[in-house]
Design a protein around this motif. Sequence first.
Motif, PDB file in Angstrom:
ATOM      1  N   VAL A 129       0.842  -1.185   0.000  1.00 29.57           N
ATOM      2  CA  VAL A 129       0.000   0.000   0.000  1.00 29.57           C
ATOM      3  C   VAL A 129       0.883   1.244   0.000  1.00 29.57           C
ATOM      4  N   THR A 130       0.268   2.407  -0.267  1.00 24.64           N
ATOM      5  CA  THR A 130       1.041   3.630  -0.462  1.00 24.64           C
ATOM      6  C   THR A 130       1.905   3.979   0.746  1.00 24.64           C
ATOM      7  N   LYS A 131       1.350   3.873   1.951  1.00 23.41           N
ATOM      8  CA  LYS A 131       2.153   4.267   3.124  1.00 23.41           C
ATOM      9  C   LYS A 131       3.372   3.362   3.292  1.00 23.41           C
ATOM     10  N   ASP A 132       3.255   2.103   2.913  1.00 21.17           N
ATOM     11  CA  ASP A 132       4.406   1.208   2.969  1.00 21.17           C
ATOM     12  C   ASP A 132       5.397   1.523   1.859  1.00 21.17           C
ATOM     13  N   GLN A 133       4.889   1.974   0.716  1.00 20.95           N
ATOM     14  CA  GLN A 133       5.785   2.379  -0.371  1.00 20.95           C
ATOM     15  C   GLN A 133       6.634   3.574   0.038  1.00 20.95           C
ATOM     16  N   HIS A 196     -14.067   0.279   1.715  1.00 19.32           N
ATOM     17  CA  HIS A 196     -12.617   0.098   1.741  1.00 19.32           C
ATOM     18  C   HIS A 196     -12.094   0.197   3.166  1.00 19.32           C
ATOM     19  N   SER A 197     -11.044  -0.552   3.445  1.00 16.40           N
ATOM     20  CA  SER A 197     -10.439  -0.526   4.778  1.00 16.40           C
ATOM     21  C   SER A 197      -9.810   0.837   5.055  1.00 16.40           C
ATOM     22  N   PRO A 198     -10.055   1.426   6.229  1.00 16.86           N
ATOM     23  CA  PRO A 198      -9.446   2.721   6.549  1.00 16.86           C
ATOM     24  C   PRO A 198      -7.948   2.636   6.820  1.00 16.86           C
ATOM     25  N   THR A 199      -7.411   1.426   6.981  1.00 11.16           N
ATOM     26  CA  THR A 199      -5.968   1.277   7.229  1.00 11.16           C
ATOM     27  C   THR A 199      -5.233   0.722   6.014  1.00 11.16           C
ATOM     28  N   GLN A 200      -5.781  -0.326   5.391  1.00  9.02           N
ATOM     29  CA  GLN A 200      -5.095  -0.965   4.274  1.00  9.02           C
ATOM     30  C   GLN A 200      -5.472  -0.389   2.915  1.00  9.02           C
ATOM     31  N   ALA A 201      -6.526   0.420   2.851  1.00 16.12           N
ATOM     32  CA  ALA A 201      -6.938   1.065   1.589  1.00 16.12           C
ATOM     33  C   ALA A 201      -7.351   2.500   1.893  1.00 16.12           C
ATOM     34  N   ARG A 202      -6.469   3.203   2.581  1.00 12.77           N
ATOM     35  CA  ARG A 202      -6.820   4.520   3.116  1.00 12.77           C
ATOM     36  C   ARG A 202      -7.192   5.526   2.033  1.00 12.77           C
ATOM     37  N   PHE A 204      -8.682   5.109  -0.935  1.00 13.53           N
ATOM     38  CA  PHE A 204     -10.058   4.919  -1.392  1.00 13.53           C
ATOM     39  C   PHE A 204     -11.062   5.143  -0.258  1.00 13.53           C
ATOM     40  N   TYR A 205     -10.692   4.797   0.954  1.00 20.04           N
ATOM     41  CA  TYR A 205     -11.573   5.049   2.099  1.00 20.04           C
ATOM     42  C   TYR A 205     -11.839   6.551   2.231  1.00 20.04           C
ATOM     43  N   ASP A 206     -10.772   7.350   2.223  1.00 15.52           N
ATOM     44  CA  ASP A 206     -10.935   8.800   2.357  1.00 15.52           C
ATOM     45  C   ASP A 206     -11.722   9.377   1.179  1.00 15.52           C
ATOM     46  N   LEU A 207     -11.462   8.851  -0.025  1.00 15.53           N
ATOM     47  CA  LEU A 207     -12.156   9.354  -1.202  1.00 15.53           C
ATOM     48  C   LEU A 207     -13.653   9.077  -1.102  1.00 15.53           C
ATOM     49  N   VAL A 208     -14.013   7.874  -0.707  1.00 16.83           N
ATOM     50  CA  VAL A 208     -15.430   7.526  -0.598  1.00 16.83           C
ATOM     51  C   VAL A 208     -16.096   8.335   0.507  1.00 16.83           C
ATOM     52  N   ILE A 209     -15.429   8.471   1.643  1.00 20.31           N
ATOM     53  CA  ILE A 209     -15.999   9.242   2.750  1.00 20.31           C
ATOM     54  C   ILE A 209     -16.225  10.692   2.339  1.00 20.31           C
ATOM     55  N   SER A 210     -15.295  11.238   1.530  1.00 22.68           N
ATOM     56  CA  SER A 210     -15.454  12.629   1.093  1.00 22.68           C
ATOM     57  C   SER A 210     -16.619  12.785   0.120  1.00 22.68           C
ATOM     58  N   LEU A 211     -17.000  11.706  -0.545  1.00 22.64           N
ATOM     59  CA  LEU A 211     -18.087  11.770  -1.519  1.00 22.64           C
ATOM     60  C   LEU A 211     -19.457  11.569  -0.891  1.00 22.64           C
ATOM     61  N   VAL A 212     -19.511  10.735   0.105  1.00 26.87           N
ATOM     62  CA  VAL A 212     -20.791  10.321   0.673  1.00 26.87           C
ATOM     63  C   VAL A 212     -21.073  11.168   1.906  1.00 26.87           C
ATOM     64  N   SER A 213     -21.909  12.191   1.726  1.00 28.37           N
ATOM     65  CA  SER A 213     -22.173  13.100   2.835  1.00 28.37           C
ATOM     66  C   SER A 213     -23.040  12.448   3.905  1.00 28.37           C
ATOM     67  N   THR A 221     -16.191  -4.318   5.391  1.00 26.17           N
ATOM     68  CA  THR A 221     -15.006  -3.491   5.190  1.00 26.17           C
ATOM     69  C   THR A 221     -13.850  -4.411   4.826  1.00 26.17           C
ATOM     70  N   VAL A 222     -13.285  -4.211   3.628  1.00 21.41           N
ATOM     71  CA  VAL A 222     -12.222  -5.091   3.138  1.00 21.41           C
ATOM     72  C   VAL A 222     -11.100  -4.248   2.547  1.00 21.41           C
ATOM     73  N   SER A 223      -9.939  -4.867   2.357  1.00 18.97           N
ATOM     74  CA  SER A 223      -8.773  -4.116   1.880  1.00 18.97           C
ATOM     75  C   SER A 223      -8.542  -4.236   0.383  1.00 18.97           C
ATOM     76  N   GLN A 224      -9.040  -5.306  -0.256  1.00 19.22           N
ATOM     77  CA  GLN A 224      -8.742  -5.542  -1.665  1.00 19.22           C
ATOM     78  C   GLN A 224      -9.977  -5.304  -2.539  1.00 19.22           C
ATOM     79  N   ILE A 225      -9.782  -4.582  -3.637  1.00 20.98           N
ATOM     80  CA  ILE A 225     -10.879  -4.306  -4.565  1.00 20.98           C
ATOM     81  C   ILE A 225     -11.436  -5.598  -5.158  1.00 20.98           C
ATOM     82  N   LEU A 226     -10.558  -6.551  -5.434  1.00 22.78           N
ATOM     83  CA  LEU A 226     -11.027  -7.825  -5.973  1.00 22.78           C
ATOM     84  C   LEU A 226     -12.024  -8.483  -5.028  1.00 22.78           C
ATOM     85  N   THR A 227     -11.730  -8.429  -3.733  1.00 30.56           N
ATOM     86  CA  THR A 227     -12.655  -9.006  -2.743  1.00 30.56           C
ATOM     87  C   THR A 227     -13.982  -8.259  -2.745  1.00 30.56           C
TER      88      THR A 227
END
Length: 293
Positions: A129-133, A196-202, A204-213, A221-227
Motif C-alpha cells: 500500500v502507499t504508506k508502505d511504499q 474500503h479498509s481505513p488502514t489498508q486502503a486509506r 479509497f476510504y478517504d475518497l469515498v468518505i469525502s463523496l458520501v455526505s 469493510t475489506v482491503s482488496q478491490i477484488l474481494t
Amino acid sequence: MYSLDQLRGFVAVAEELHFGRAAARLNMTQPPLSRQIQKLEKSIGVQLFERDNRGVALTAAGSAFLTDAVKLLELAEAAPSLARRISQGSAGFVRIGFTAASTFGLLGALLNEISSALPDVDIDLREMVTKDQTAALINGEIDLGLARPPFDEDLFDSRLLYREPMMVAVPVGHRFTRLDRLVTVEDLHGEDLIMHSPTQARYFYDLVISLVSSHPTFVHTVSQILTMIFLVAAGRGIALVPQSSTALGIEGVEYIELGGFETDPVELHAIWRREARNPALHRVLDLISGAAD
C-alpha cells in the motif's frame, strides 16, 4: 596470482596446440609466451601441457582449467561494457512498489514498455500500500512507487500517471442499471455499501468518505478491490471502485459511472526520492515521461 595476459596465452596455446601459431595469434614471439605459460603453471601449481618433440597436448588439469579460463576472460571483457551500461542506465535493476489496484490498468503495460526499451534492466516488483511504499522509498528498499496521493512533496518527486472515474459496482439487475444516466451521490442513500479498509486502503476510504455526505450502511469493510467485487457478485451490497477494476471481468457485476466530478477523481502517481541516484531508475522515468506526453 595469475594475470589476464597469462590466461589469454594459455587459451591461445590450448586452442592452437602449437606455441608458434599461438604466439602469432597474440602478436608476440614464442619465448615470452612460453614464459607466460610457465609462470601460470607455477602460480596454480599444476602442469597444464604435455610437451614433447611431437607437439603440445593438454593435461587433464589443463582441459579442466581451459573451461574456467575461457569464462574468466569472457567476464573480464564484458565487465567494462556492463559497467558503462549500468552507469548510463541501460542495464541494472529497479525495484518497483505498486498497489494492488494499479495492476488492473497500468502495471502490465508499463512492464512491457520497460522490457522492450530496456531489456537489460531487471525489475523487482513488490506489492504494498502507499504508506508502505513511502516508507520503503525512504529506507532505500524500493526505487519507484506506483502510489496514491497524498505524499510528502519535499521528500518525493512525482509524476501523475493517470486519472480515472469512480464506478459503482452493483449486482446484475440492480436498480442503478436502469437509470439511463450516471449515478449520483444522492442515489447511494439507503444502499448497503461494501467499504474500503481505513488502514489498508486509506486512499479509497478517504475518497469515498469525502463523496458520501450521508453515509450508507457499511455492510463489509475489506482491503482488496477484488474481494469487494466478489462480494458485490454475491449480492452482499454495492461498492465504489476505480474504472480499471472493470477489467477484472467478474461475472454477476455491472458498473455505472459515479457522476458529479469536475475531473476524474482517482489518481495514480509515480513517486521516487528526490535525491535518487540509480541511473536505471532515471531511464525508466524517461519512459514514463514519454508515455505521459
